[in-house]
Every structure is written in structure tokens, then in C-alpha cells.
Design a protein around this motif. Structure first.
Motif, mmCIF file in Angstrom:
data_model
loop_
_atom_site.group_PDB
_atom_site.id
_atom_site.type_symbol
_atom_site.label_atom_id
_atom_site.label_comp_id
_atom_site.label_asym_id
_atom_site.label_seq_id
_atom_site.Cartn_x
_atom_site.Cartn_y
_atom_site.Cartn_z
ATOM 1 N N ALA A 75 -8.325 5.605 2.327
ATOM 2 C CA ALA A 75 -9.760 5.696 2.050
ATOM 3 C C ALA A 75 -10.088 7.049 1.437
ATOM 4 C CB ALA A 75 -10.565 5.476 3.327
ATOM 5 N N PHE A 76 -10.692 7.005 0.262
ATOM 6 C CA PHE A 76 -11.041 8.226 -0.463
ATOM 7 C C PHE A 76 -12.336 8.860 0.036
ATOM 8 C CE2 PHE A 76 -8.426 8.329 -4.515
ATOM 9 C CZ PHE A 76 -7.454 7.470 -4.038
ATOM 10 N N GLU A 77 -13.030 8.159 0.939
ATOM 11 C CA GLU A 77 -14.330 8.633 1.433
ATOM 12 C C GLU A 77 -14.562 8.015 2.808
ATOM 13 O OE1 GLU A 77 -18.722 8.604 1.930
ATOM 14 O OE2 GLU A 77 -17.424 6.852 1.738
ATOM 15 N N LEU A 78 -15.241 8.742 3.689
ATOM 16 C CA LEU A 78 -15.426 8.317 5.077
ATOM 17 C C LEU A 78 -16.082 6.940 5.217
ATOM 18 C CD1 LEU A 78 -16.579 11.707 6.634
ATOM 19 C CD2 LEU A 78 -14.531 10.421 7.305
ATOM 20 N N LEU A 79 -17.222 6.754 4.560
ATOM 21 C CA LEU A 79 -17.958 5.504 4.723
ATOM 22 C C LEU A 79 -17.164 4.314 4.179
ATOM 23 C CD1 LEU A 79 -20.508 4.062 5.676
ATOM 24 C CD2 LEU A 79 -21.574 4.606 3.474
ATOM 25 N N GLU A 80 -16.437 4.525 3.092
ATOM 26 C CA GLU A 80 -15.615 3.440 2.553
ATOM 27 C C GLU A 80 -14.516 3.071 3.543
ATOM 28 O OE1 GLU A 80 -16.252 1.538 -0.123
ATOM 29 O OE2 GLU A 80 -18.075 2.716 -0.265
ATOM 30 N N GLY A 81 -13.941 4.059 4.204
ATOM 31 C CA GLY A 81 -12.963 3.768 5.241
ATOM 32 C C GLY A 81 -13.571 2.955 6.369
ATOM 33 N N TYR A 82 -14.770 3.317 6.739
ATOM 34 C CA TYR A 82 -15.502 2.622 7.807
ATOM 35 C C TYR A 82 -15.809 1.176 7.404
ATOM 36 C CZ TYR A 82 -19.369 1.892 11.149
ATOM 37 O OH TYR A 82 -20.195 1.413 12.124
ATOM 38 N N ARG A 83 -16.259 1.002 6.163
ATOM 39 C CA ARG A 83 -16.621 -0.338 5.670
ATOM 40 C C ARG A 83 -15.436 -1.298 5.656
ATOM 41 N NH1 ARG A 83 -20.028 1.317 0.277
ATOM 42 N NH2 ARG A 83 -22.076 1.494 1.233
ATOM 43 N N TRP A 84 -14.254 -0.776 5.395
ATOM 44 C CA TRP A 84 -13.089 -1.631 5.211
ATOM 45 C C TRP A 84 -12.121 -1.583 6.390
ATOM 46 C CZ3 TRP A 84 -12.972 -5.092 1.368
ATOM 47 C CH2 TRP A 84 -13.909 -4.913 0.329
ATOM 48 N N ALA A 85 -12.500 -0.914 7.468
ATOM 49 C CA ALA A 85 -11.604 -0.745 8.620
ATOM 50 C C ALA A 85 -11.164 -2.076 9.229
ATOM 51 C CB ALA A 85 -12.282 0.125 9.678
ATOM 52 N N HIS A 86 -12.024 -3.113 9.126
ATOM 53 C CA HIS A 86 -11.672 -4.407 9.720
ATOM 54 C C HIS A 86 -10.508 -5.089 8.994
ATOM 55 C CE1 HIS A 86 -14.613 -5.269 6.584
ATOM 56 N NE2 HIS A 86 -14.183 -6.519 6.553
ATOM 57 N N TYR A 87 -10.092 -4.529 7.875
ATOM 58 C CA TYR A 87 -8.926 -5.067 7.171
ATOM 59 C C TYR A 87 -7.622 -4.509 7.718
ATOM 60 C CZ TYR A 87 -11.173 -7.793 3.523
ATOM 61 O OH TYR A 87 -11.861 -8.779 2.849
ATOM 62 N N LEU A 88 -7.695 -3.468 8.550
ATOM 63 C CA LEU A 88 -6.488 -2.844 9.063
ATOM 64 C C LEU A 88 -5.820 -3.723 10.119
ATOM 65 C CD1 LEU A 88 -4.818 -0.211 8.780
ATOM 66 C CD2 LEU A 88 -6.072 0.661 10.763
ATOM 67 N N LYS A 89 -4.537 -3.922 9.962
ATOM 68 C CA LYS A 89 -3.746 -4.704 10.907
ATOM 69 C C LYS A 89 -3.645 -3.938 12.226
ATOM 70 C CE LYS A 89 -0.121 -6.674 9.090
ATOM 71 N NZ LYS A 89 1.189 -6.841 8.435
ATOM 72 N N LYS A 90 -3.533 -4.653 13.317
ATOM 73 C CA LYS A 90 -3.316 -4.000 14.602
ATOM 74 C C LYS A 90 -2.006 -3.226 14.527
ATOM 75 C CE LYS A 90 -3.787 -4.774 19.478
ATOM 76 N NZ LYS A 90 -4.192 -5.682 20.538
ATOM 77 N N GLY A 91 -2.058 -1.944 14.844
ATOM 78 C CA GLY A 91 -0.869 -1.104 14.725
ATOM 79 C C GLY A 91 -0.701 -0.506 13.337
ATOM 80 N N GLY A 92 -1.644 -0.810 12.423
ATOM 81 C CA GLY A 92 -1.588 -0.258 11.072
ATOM 82 C C GLY A 92 -2.011 1.204 11.044
ATOM 83 N N THR A 93 -1.895 1.815 9.885
ATOM 84 C CA THR A 93 -2.206 3.238 9.723
ATOM 85 C C THR A 93 -3.250 3.421 8.640
ATOM 86 O OG1 THR A 93 0.099 3.747 10.279
ATOM 87 C CG2 THR A 93 -1.198 5.511 9.308
ATOM 88 N N MET A 94 -4.134 4.375 8.869
ATOM 89 C CA MET A 94 -5.202 4.650 7.901
ATOM 90 C C MET A 94 -5.219 6.138 7.563
ATOM 91 S SD MET A 94 -9.013 3.249 8.420
ATOM 92 C CE MET A 94 -10.279 3.322 7.204
ATOM 93 N N TYR A 95 -5.342 6.437 6.276
ATOM 94 C CA TYR A 95 -5.464 7.815 5.793
ATOM 95 C C TYR A 95 -6.845 7.952 5.164
ATOM 96 C CZ TYR A 95 -0.515 8.027 6.660
ATOM 97 O OH TYR A 95 0.707 7.984 7.281
ATOM 98 N N VAL A 96 -7.616 8.924 5.638
ATOM 99 C CA VAL A 96 -9.008 9.043 5.211
ATOM 100 C C VAL A 96 -9.297 10.456 4.718
ATOM 101 C CG1 VAL A 96 -11.422 8.731 5.867
ATOM 102 C CG2 VAL A 96 -9.647 7.344 6.976
ATOM 103 N N ASN A 97 -9.841 10.547 3.516
ATOM 104 C CA ASN A 97 -10.326 11.818 2.998
ATOM 105 C C ASN A 97 -11.622 12.171 3.735
ATOM 106 O OD1 ASN A 97 -10.987 14.056 1.419
ATOM 107 N ND2 ASN A 97 -11.804 12.821 -0.254
ATOM 108 N N ASP A 98 -11.647 13.314 4.376
ATOM 109 C CA ASP A 98 -12.809 13.756 5.144
ATOM 110 C C ASP A 98 -13.882 14.254 4.177
ATOM 111 O OD1 ASP A 98 -14.582 14.590 7.032
ATOM 112 O OD2 ASP A 98 -13.277 16.063 7.983
ATOM 113 N N ASN A 99 -14.465 13.294 3.465
ATOM 114 C CA ASN A 99 -15.430 13.604 2.418
ATOM 115 C C ASN A 99 -16.543 12.576 2.466
ATOM 116 O OD1 ASN A 99 -15.816 13.298 -1.021
ATOM 117 N ND2 ASN A 99 -16.059 15.265 -0.035
#
Length: 196
Positions: A75-99
């Protein structure tokens, strides 16, 4: 390597599409089947840009990742990471730009930017790395290198040698920006381990 699904999300102008091209080219060069699918609205006006990247050894079916099916979200931006978080698999990994980039409803005052996004990541998702990729990119010479910083951070989750990533960067960006992007990628790999 098992099939891997990666969702790259951000807003128009952040370089999400170039990141997916570098990733796709690298996997193809390494002999894997790749499917890329872009989904974007008003990308040039700061709207959401989402790229589905599927990498596998055999033929890949649908180019789109289902909800709960992403092994990795970048995720290149916080809110976009939040909006799409439900796509993350259980046990998956997320990288988020703190922007934070305010979307139009926030700019015009019809909505508020959520203030508890990082707490949500920590409490609901677990394996989320939030770091200031923009500051790292600027230190390397350009805020536009956020994409290769984030690729560097997530590269350790994939079974590809660093040389393969560098080769893909060299083949995907303009020659005058190769040095900058290689440095940004390397710094992103360091940030992954908390060595920024």
C-alpha cells in the motif's frame, strides 16, 4: 514456488503501475507465469489505483485476486491500505507507506480521514509493516522512488535473488533514473529489517 497473489494499491501518480510492471517483468524473466490486472478510477485526479499481480508456475486462471486471497498487499498510502485490507489472506503480509493523501471527500469536507488506521492494522491484521517509504525515497533523491522502496521492502517475501530485481529495475525505468531506483530498492530492503 507456490502461486503467489500480490495486490498493489495507491492513488494516481504514486507509481503503483510501474511497481507492478517491475514485479511482473522480473517474475517473467525468472520463468514464471504472470498475470497483471489494473483497476483504477480517476487515477490522474488522485483516485484509487489497484493492480492485481498473480505469479505461478502453471497457467493462471482469473487475473483478479479474490477477497481474502492476497498473500501480500503493498500500500502506497495509509487509507488505501485500509480500504483494501480485506483482500489480505489470513497469515498474509502487508507493507504500508506511512503517508497520508487526502481523497476528494476529505478535501471538500464531506468526510473525515480515519485517525485509527495504524491501530486497525496492528489489532486486526497483525503482520503489517508500516514505515515512511516517502522519506526514504526523498533521501535517495526523489519522492517518485516510493515504488521501488516498497518493492525492496517486500522483495524478501519472494524467492527471487536481489540481482533479478535489479535487472528488472534496469529494464523497466528510464536510464537516467536507474541509479536512483536501485538505491531506493536497496534502502527498502534495509527498512524491511528496521535498518533505515
Amino acid at each position: 514456488m507456490k502461486d503467489i497473489n500480490i495486490l498493489i494499491v495507491g492513488v494516481g501518480g504514486q507509481g503503483t503501475l510501474l511497481a507492478s510492471v517491475i514485479l511482473g517483468n522480473m517474475a517473467l524473466e525468472e520463468g514464471y507465469d504472470v498475470k497483471l490486472s489494473e483497476v483504477h478510477g480517476m487515477a490522474q485526479r488522485g483516485g484509487s489505483v489497484v493492480t492485481h499481480v498473480k505469479i505461478g508456475e502453471g497457467p493462471i486462471g482469473s487475473p483478479l485476486i479474490e477477497e481474502g486471497g492476497a498473500d501480500i498487499i503493498v500500500a502506497f498510502e495509509l487509507l488505501e491500505g485500509y480500504r483494501w485490507a480485506h483482500y489480505l489472506k489470513k497469515g498474509g503480509t502487508m507493507y504500508v507507506n506511512d503517508n497520508r493523501i487526502n481523497p476528494m471527500p476529505v478535501i471538500i469536507g464531506s468526510a473525515e480521514y480515519p485517525e485509527d488506521i495504524k491501530e486497525f492494522f496492528k489489532n486486526e491484521l497483525g503482520n503489517v509493516k508500516v514505515f515512511d517509504a516517502l522519506a526514504i525515497a526523498e533521501k535517495c533523491g526523489s519522492p517518485k522512488a516510493v515504488n521501488t522502496v516498497l518493492l525492496g521492502a517486500m522483495s524478501g517475501d519472494l524467492p527471487f535473488d536481489e540481482k533479478a530485481w535489479i535487472k528488472a529495475i534496469e529494464g523497466s525505468v528510464k536510464s537516467k533514473f536507474i541509479g536512483l531506483n536501485k538505491e531506493a530498492f536497496t534502502e527498502g530492503r534495509k527498512a524491511r529489517n528496521g535498518n533505515q
